[in-house]
Design a protein around this motif. Structure first.
Motif, PDB file in Angstrom:
ATOM      1  N   HIS A 204      58.297  44.812  38.963  1.00  0.00           N
ATOM      2  CA  HIS A 204      59.432  45.588  39.463  1.00  0.00           C
ATOM      3  C   HIS A 204      58.944  46.669  40.416  1.00  0.00           C
ATOM      4  O   HIS A 204      59.552  46.905  41.468  1.00  0.00           O
ATOM      5  N   TYR A 205      57.854  47.343  40.062  1.00  0.00           N
ATOM      6  CA  TYR A 205      57.323  48.380  40.945  1.00  0.00           C
ATOM      7  C   TYR A 205      56.780  47.793  42.249  1.00  0.00           C
ATOM      8  O   TYR A 205      56.895  48.406  43.308  1.00  0.00           O
TER       9      TYR A 205
ATOM     10  N   LYS B 192      56.204  50.234  45.522  1.00  0.00           N
ATOM     11  CA  LYS B 192      55.124  51.092  45.031  1.00  0.00           C
ATOM     12  C   LYS B 192      53.796  50.385  45.271  1.00  0.00           C
ATOM     13  O   LYS B 192      53.705  49.166  45.195  1.00  0.00           O
ATOM     14  N   LYS B 193      52.737  51.146  45.522  1.00  0.00           N
ATOM     15  CA  LYS B 193      51.459  50.516  45.839  1.00  0.00           C
ATOM     16  C   LYS B 193      50.437  50.629  44.717  1.00  0.00           C
ATOM     17  O   LYS B 193      49.788  49.660  44.364  1.00  0.00           O
ATOM     18  N   TYR B 194      50.255  51.814  44.175  1.00  0.00           N
ATOM     19  CA  TYR B 194      49.159  52.026  43.232  1.00  0.00           C
ATOM     20  C   TYR B 194      49.590  52.002  41.774  1.00  0.00           C
ATOM     21  O   TYR B 194      48.799  51.667  40.905  1.00  0.00           O
TER      22      TYR B 194
ATOM     23  N   LEU C 280      47.854  50.123  38.045  1.00  0.00           N
ATOM     24  CA  LEU C 280      47.614  50.759  36.753  1.00  0.00           C
ATOM     25  C   LEU C 280      48.264  49.972  35.627  1.00  0.00           C
ATOM     26  O   LEU C 280      47.652  49.746  34.575  1.00  0.00           O
ATOM     27  N   TYR C 281      49.490  49.521  35.862  1.00  0.00           N
ATOM     28  CA  TYR C 281      50.190  48.735  34.849  1.00  0.00           C
ATOM     29  C   TYR C 281      49.505  47.393  34.605  1.00  0.00           C
ATOM     30  O   TYR C 281      49.452  46.920  33.474  1.00  0.00           O
ATOM     31  N   ILE C 282      48.983  46.771  35.638  1.00  0.00           N
ATOM     32  CA  ILE C 282      48.282  45.499  35.455  1.00  0.00           C
ATOM     33  C   ILE C 282      46.998  45.717  34.664  1.00  0.00           C
ATOM     34  O   ILE C 282      46.629  44.898  33.823  1.00  0.00           O
ATOM     35  N   GLY C 283      46.314  46.841  34.894  1.00  0.00           N
ATOM     36  CA  GLY C 283      45.153  47.183  34.069  1.00  0.00           C
ATOM     37  C   GLY C 283      45.549  47.361  32.609  1.00  0.00           C
ATOM     38  O   GLY C 283      44.835  46.933  31.700  1.00  0.00           O
ATOM     39  N   LEU C 284      46.701  47.957  32.380  1.00  0.00           N
ATOM     40  CA  LEU C 284      47.212  48.124  31.020  1.00  0.00           C
ATOM     41  C   LEU C 284      47.548  46.780  30.388  1.00  0.00           C
ATOM     42  O   LEU C 284      47.299  46.562  29.201  1.00  0.00           O
TER      43      LEU C 284
END
Length: 114
Positions: free
Chosen positions: A77-78, A83-85, A89-93
């Motif tokens: 969704h982001y 949104k770029k960054y 972070l969410y994919i790392g999570l």
């Protein structure tokens, strides 16, 4: 990891999903109540985490993987809104949640004695 860390992961995922649902509720976009209800359910799983892992290891792993899937939806969704960054972070999570699910599923991993 200690059991309280696993509980904290459930609470954090629940808060993240509830906040995403509230954000989508404001902009009237794509099923916000689903995120709110699922976030409340995931957050409440933290209360029963010990008995879940003790009795149903595969179920506990599946919950982590479902949380990872929902966080991946938020990341997409982001990406979708430009949104770029933050999505990175969410994919790392998501990768971390998948790893934790594998660790919970495989109890044969030996713990280091101190």
């Amino acid at each position: 990891m200690k059991a309280r860390h696993f509980k904290l992961l459930h609470f954090l995922a629940g808060i993240l999903l509830i906040l995403q649902g509230l954000d989508r509720l404001e902009i009237d976009h794509a099923h916000p109540l689903f995120f709110i209800v699922f976030g409340a359910a995931v957050g409440s799983v933290g209360l029963f985490h010990d008995s879940l892992v003790k009795n149903y290891q595969v179920t506990a792993a599946m919950i982590y993987w479902l949380e990872a899937l929902m966080i991946l939806f938020i990341a997409f969704h982001y990406f979708e809104i430009g949104k770029k960054y933050l999505p990175i972070l969410y994919i790392g999570l998501v990768i971390y949640y998948i790893f934790i699910g594998l660790q919970v599923q495989n109890p044969r991993v030996k713990k280091v004695k101190r």
